[in-house]
Design an enzyme around this catalytic site. Structure first.
Site, mmCIF file in Angstrom:
data_model
loop_
_atom_site.group_PDB
_atom_site.id
_atom_site.type_symbol
_atom_site.label_atom_id
_atom_site.label_comp_id
_atom_site.label_asym_id
_atom_site.label_seq_id
_atom_site.Cartn_x
_atom_site.Cartn_y
_atom_site.Cartn_z
ATOM 1 N N ARG A 8 28.950 26.218 30.152
ATOM 2 C CA ARG A 8 30.187 25.636 29.661
ATOM 3 C C ARG A 8 30.490 24.396 30.501
ATOM 4 O O ARG A 8 30.019 24.257 31.628
ATOM 5 C CB ARG A 8 31.334 26.632 29.770
ATOM 6 C CG ARG A 8 31.209 27.811 28.821
ATOM 7 C CD ARG A 8 32.183 28.927 29.181
ATOM 8 N NE ARG A 8 33.582 28.511 29.088
ATOM 9 C CZ ARG A 8 34.606 29.241 29.531
ATOM 10 N NH1 ARG A 8 34.372 30.404 30.130
ATOM 11 N NH2 ARG A 8 35.834 28.815 29.392
ATOM 12 N N SER A 10 33.384 23.323 31.782
ATOM 13 C CA SER A 10 34.511 23.327 32.721
ATOM 14 C C SER A 10 34.012 23.173 34.158
ATOM 15 O O SER A 10 32.861 23.475 34.484
ATOM 16 C CB SER A 10 35.312 24.627 32.591
ATOM 17 O OG SER A 10 34.596 25.714 33.159
ATOM 18 N N LYS A 80 32.354 38.903 33.723
ATOM 19 C CA LYS A 80 33.537 39.491 33.075
ATOM 20 C C LYS A 80 33.842 38.857 31.720
ATOM 21 O O LYS A 80 34.558 39.435 30.915
ATOM 22 C CB LYS A 80 34.756 39.375 33.999
ATOM 23 C CG LYS A 80 35.287 37.975 34.184
ATOM 24 C CD LYS A 80 36.483 37.962 35.120
ATOM 25 C CE LYS A 80 37.032 36.554 35.311
ATOM 26 N NZ LYS A 80 37.555 35.969 34.075
ATOM 27 N N ASP A 81 33.290 37.669 31.462
ATOM 28 C CA ASP A 81 33.548 36.996 30.197
ATOM 29 C C ASP A 81 32.532 37.320 29.114
ATOM 30 O O ASP A 81 32.675 36.877 27.971
ATOM 31 C CB ASP A 81 33.575 35.474 30.404
ATOM 32 C CG ASP A 81 34.770 35.020 31.234
ATOM 33 O OD1 ASP A 81 35.790 35.738 31.247
ATOM 34 O OD2 ASP A 81 34.676 33.962 31.867
ATOM 35 N N ALA A 123 46.462 35.230 30.886
ATOM 36 C CA ALA A 123 45.971 35.339 29.515
ATOM 37 C C ALA A 123 45.300 36.671 29.238
ATOM 38 O O ALA A 123 44.979 36.984 28.101
ATOM 39 C CB ALA A 123 44.980 34.200 29.230
ATOM 40 N N ARG A 126 44.557 42.941 30.065
ATOM 41 C CA ARG A 126 44.470 43.896 31.176
ATOM 42 C C ARG A 126 45.488 43.559 32.250
ATOM 43 O O ARG A 126 46.287 44.418 32.669
ATOM 44 C CB ARG A 126 43.054 43.851 31.777
ATOM 45 C CG ARG A 126 42.916 44.593 33.113
ATOM 46 C CD ARG A 126 41.545 44.335 33.747
ATOM 47 N NE ARG A 126 41.345 42.939 34.090
ATOM 48 C CZ ARG A 126 41.716 42.391 35.247
ATOM 49 N NH1 ARG A 126 42.318 43.112 36.171
ATOM 50 N NH2 ARG A 126 41.489 41.117 35.479
ATOM 51 N N ARG A 127 45.478 42.307 32.697
ATOM 52 C CA ARG A 127 46.420 41.901 33.743
ATOM 53 C C ARG A 127 47.854 42.008 33.250
ATOM 54 O O ARG A 127 48.741 42.442 33.998
ATOM 55 C CB ARG A 127 46.129 40.472 34.200
ATOM 56 C CG ARG A 127 44.832 40.309 34.980
ATOM 57 C CD ARG A 127 44.740 38.911 35.570
ATOM 58 N NE ARG A 127 43.461 38.722 36.242
ATOM 59 C CZ ARG A 127 42.550 37.826 35.874
ATOM 60 N NH1 ARG A 127 42.775 37.047 34.829
ATOM 61 N NH2 ARG A 127 41.405 37.704 36.543
ATOM 62 N N ARG A 144 46.873 29.632 28.681
ATOM 63 C CA ARG A 144 45.487 29.263 28.397
ATOM 64 C C ARG A 144 45.162 27.927 29.056
ATOM 65 O O ARG A 144 46.029 27.221 29.527
ATOM 66 C CB ARG A 144 45.249 29.165 26.878
ATOM 67 C CG ARG A 144 45.352 30.474 26.115
ATOM 68 C CD ARG A 144 44.198 31.428 26.370
ATOM 69 N NE ARG A 144 42.889 30.782 26.251
ATOM 70 C CZ ARG A 144 42.264 30.550 25.101
ATOM 71 N NH1 ARG A 144 42.838 30.918 23.967
ATOM 72 N NH2 ARG A 144 41.081 29.976 25.075
ATOM 73 N N GLY A 145 43.877 27.568 29.043
ATOM 74 C CA GLY A 145 43.428 26.332 29.666
ATOM 75 C C GLY A 145 42.569 26.631 30.871
ATOM 76 O O GLY A 145 42.506 27.767 31.353
ATOM 77 N N ASN A 146 41.874 25.614 31.380
ATOM 78 C CA ASN A 146 41.047 25.827 32.570
ATOM 79 C C ASN A 146 41.935 26.020 33.793
ATOM 80 O O ASN A 146 43.169 25.875 33.725
ATOM 81 C CB ASN A 146 40.043 24.681 32.750
ATOM 82 C CG ASN A 146 40.705 23.334 32.980
ATOM 83 O OD1 ASN A 146 41.685 23.214 33.698
ATOM 84 N ND2 ASN A 146 40.165 22.298 32.354
ATOM 85 N N VAL A 147 41.326 26.334 34.914
ATOM 86 C CA VAL A 147 42.092 26.683 36.114
ATOM 87 C C VAL A 147 43.014 25.547 36.535
ATOM 88 O O VAL A 147 44.195 25.760 36.858
ATOM 89 C CB VAL A 147 41.148 27.061 37.274
ATOM 90 C CG1 VAL A 147 41.951 27.368 38.535
ATOM 91 C CG2 VAL A 147 40.294 28.272 36.896
ATOM 92 N N THR A 149 44.269 23.113 34.749
ATOM 93 C CA THR A 149 45.353 22.968 33.777
ATOM 94 C C THR A 149 46.432 24.010 34.016
ATOM 95 O O THR A 149 47.637 23.718 33.979
ATOM 96 C CB THR A 149 44.814 23.101 32.340
ATOM 97 O OG1 THR A 149 43.885 22.044 32.092
ATOM 98 C CG2 THR A 149 45.947 23.038 31.317
ATOM 99 N N ARG A 150 46.019 25.236 34.287
ATOM 100 C CA ARG A 150 46.995 26.301 34.535
ATOM 101 C C ARG A 150 47.779 26.042 35.823
ATOM 102 O O ARG A 150 48.983 26.286 35.885
ATOM 103 C CB ARG A 150 46.286 27.653 34.593
ATOM 104 C CG ARG A 150 45.604 28.028 33.284
ATOM 105 C CD ARG A 150 45.018 29.426 33.337
ATOM 106 N NE ARG A 150 44.029 29.636 32.279
ATOM 107 C CZ ARG A 150 43.609 30.815 31.878
ATOM 108 N NH1 ARG A 150 44.083 31.912 32.437
ATOM 109 N NH2 ARG A 150 42.708 30.922 30.910
ATOM 110 N N CYS A 234 38.962 41.962 24.438
ATOM 111 C CA CYS A 234 40.215 41.260 24.706
ATOM 112 C C CYS A 234 41.421 41.965 24.105
ATOM 113 O O CYS A 234 42.503 41.947 24.666
ATOM 114 C CB CYS A 234 40.130 39.841 24.178
ATOM 115 S SG CYS A 234 39.181 38.740 25.252
#
Length: 290
Positions: A8, A10, A80-81, A123, A126-127, A144-147, A149-150, A234
């Site tokens: 990916r 990112s 995990k993804d 997002a 579970r959390r 949502r968004g990459n790290v 962005t968050r 998810c």
């Protein structure tokens, strides 16, 4: 020999792919490597929760297609993804040594506590469920968004805190943003959290097996087997975390049933039998949910 590594696009995904490439260069110095980045459907759709648009598979669909078509020779994923079910022709060749598996709390810059007037951002279903147990009465909102962005949304005041995987923050050089770590007893990690997985075609599997860490592989296989036995993803919050002491593997699993009841339990046994242990634990928890 030249191998093309699919990733990916990112920043975190590229860093993780470079970690795998560095390990492969040390193990197979004769191999030439090229990084090939691409944007996945999961990276493009940022306005809806993953469970509403196809789940974790959205992050691997394009990478799987590139593998099948020979445009890349291996792909790198946060374990995990990965969906619980993978195509037989695209096996996981290696699980790299586990980084910190815990979840971590990130506060807005300059804050020492979670501002009471802003939600906690995550997002992950579970959390979200476990955070509501830990912080009753607090709003937990999807983000949502990459790290990066968050983190921008956090520092601009949209959220009072974020909960992220510690491993990703550390790989990005952002460990200094971590305010506290959650023990697995508080926030049970996602299956495979902290582990990088290398996927390939069958003919490349043996070449890449040198990258695999035995303990990480045994833990990841048991954790993924637990989630797979429950059909988790998810939209169905699940968690699984295995630890190995000597030759004993202890797996703790959690899932939320159809009426939103939480079921949690542990099982221990011989480490090489982790997949069987995971299936037994899943069945026991499902029986408790009937």
């Amino acid at each position: 020999m030249k191998l093309r590594v699919g990733s990916r696009g990112s920043h975190l995904a590229v860093i993780q792919s470079e970690l795998v490439m560095d390990a492969l260069k040390r193990a197979r110095p004769e191999v030439e490597l090229e990084l090939v980045t691409m944007k996945t459907t999961g990276d493009r759709i940022l306005d809806r929760p993953l469970d509403q648009v196809g789940g974790k598979g959205l992050f691997v669909k394009e990478l799987d297609a590139a593998l099948r078509e020979g445009r890349v020779d291996l792909t790198v994923h946060s374990c995990k993804d990965l969906p619980a079910d993978l195509p037989e022709e695209l096996p996981i060749a290696a699980f790299l040594r586990r980084e910190d598996p815990r979840d971590a709390l990130v506060l807005p810059a300059g804050e020492r506590g979670i501002p009471a007037d802003r939600p906690i951002g995550s997002a992950s279903p579970r959390r979200q469920r476990l955070l509501r147990e830990l912080f009753p009465g607090r709003e937990v909102k999807s983000v949502r968004g990459n790290v990066l962005t968050r983190l921008r949304k956090l520092d601009e005041g949209e959220y009072g805190a974020l909960v992220r995987a510690a491993a990703g923050l550390k790989r990005l050089g952002l460990a200094h943003r971590i305010s506290r770590y959650f023990a697995p007893e508080e926030l049970l990690p996602a299956a495979g959290q902290g582990i990088l997985a290398v996927q390939c075609r069958q003919e490349t599997r043996e070449l890449l097996s040198c990258l695999s860490d035995r303990e990480a592989a045994l833990c990841a296989q048991a954790e993924r087997a637990f989630v797979g036995a429950l059909g988790g993803g998810c939209s169905s919050p699940t968690a699984a975390y295995a630890v190995i002491q000597g030759e004993t593997l202890t797996l703790t699993g959690m899932y939320i049933d159809g009426v939103q009841r939480m079921h949690r339990g542990s099982v221990s046994g011989s480490a090489p039998e982790g997949i069987s242990l995971a299936g037994a634990l899943a069945e026991r928890l499902k029986e408790g949910g009937k």
